[in-house]
Design a protein around this motif. Sequence first.
Motif, mmCIF file in Angstrom:
data_model
loop_
_atom_site.group_PDB
_atom_site.id
_atom_site.type_symbol
_atom_site.label_atom_id
_atom_site.label_comp_id
_atom_site.label_asym_id
_atom_site.label_seq_id
_atom_site.Cartn_x
_atom_site.Cartn_y
_atom_site.Cartn_z
ATOM 1 N N UNK A 41 0.841 -1.187 0.000
ATOM 2 C CA UNK A 41 0.000 0.000 0.000
ATOM 3 C C UNK A 41 0.878 1.240 0.000
ATOM 4 N N UNK A 42 0.434 2.284 -0.675
ATOM 5 C CA UNK A 42 1.082 3.588 -0.583
ATOM 6 C C UNK A 42 0.493 4.286 0.636
ATOM 7 N N UNK A 43 1.348 4.606 1.588
ATOM 8 C CA UNK A 43 0.868 5.187 2.844
ATOM 9 C C UNK A 43 1.660 6.437 3.235
ATOM 10 N N UNK A 44 2.467 6.937 2.357
ATOM 11 C CA UNK A 44 3.365 8.040 2.683
ATOM 12 C C UNK A 44 4.786 7.594 2.413
ATOM 13 N N UNK A 45 5.710 7.941 3.275
ATOM 14 C CA UNK A 45 7.110 7.570 3.056
ATOM 15 C C UNK A 45 7.390 6.107 3.294
ATOM 16 N N UNK A 46 6.686 5.487 4.243
ATOM 17 C CA UNK A 46 6.930 4.095 4.581
ATOM 18 C C UNK A 46 5.762 3.251 4.087
#
Length: 131
Positions: A41-46
């Motif tokens: 998942x794309x969740x920000x930097x992590x």
Amino acid sequence: MIKFGYTILYVDNVETSIVFYENAFGFSRKFITPEKDYGELSTGETTISFASKKLAAQNLKDGFIESTLEEKPFAIELGFLTDDVAGTVQKATSFGAVLVKEPVQKPWGQIVAYVRDLEGFLIEICTEVQG
């Protein structure tokens, strides 16, 4: 230089877990393998990643402790920052998250709540620490 890149949760069904996090928290799918045994998942930097327990067992020959709602959560949590803790908790529980602790304000001003996902992983939903 070292950078924290991702956390992988070992789950029964990768796609079901990804759909839960998309619906409950609004994250977007980065990708999922054609075999549906690994996804991100794309969740920000992590990135939050998911691997099927079957795939994890191939990498960890001595096994691992599985997360379940029937047992206490592990001594680790995912922390999600939001300006609307109560609303996020309500949305997450409407998609199957289990409420652990209602939102409370900490002495330092942060608002914190806890839920568990479909596989029993602990999630802290909170405002940012100010200071």
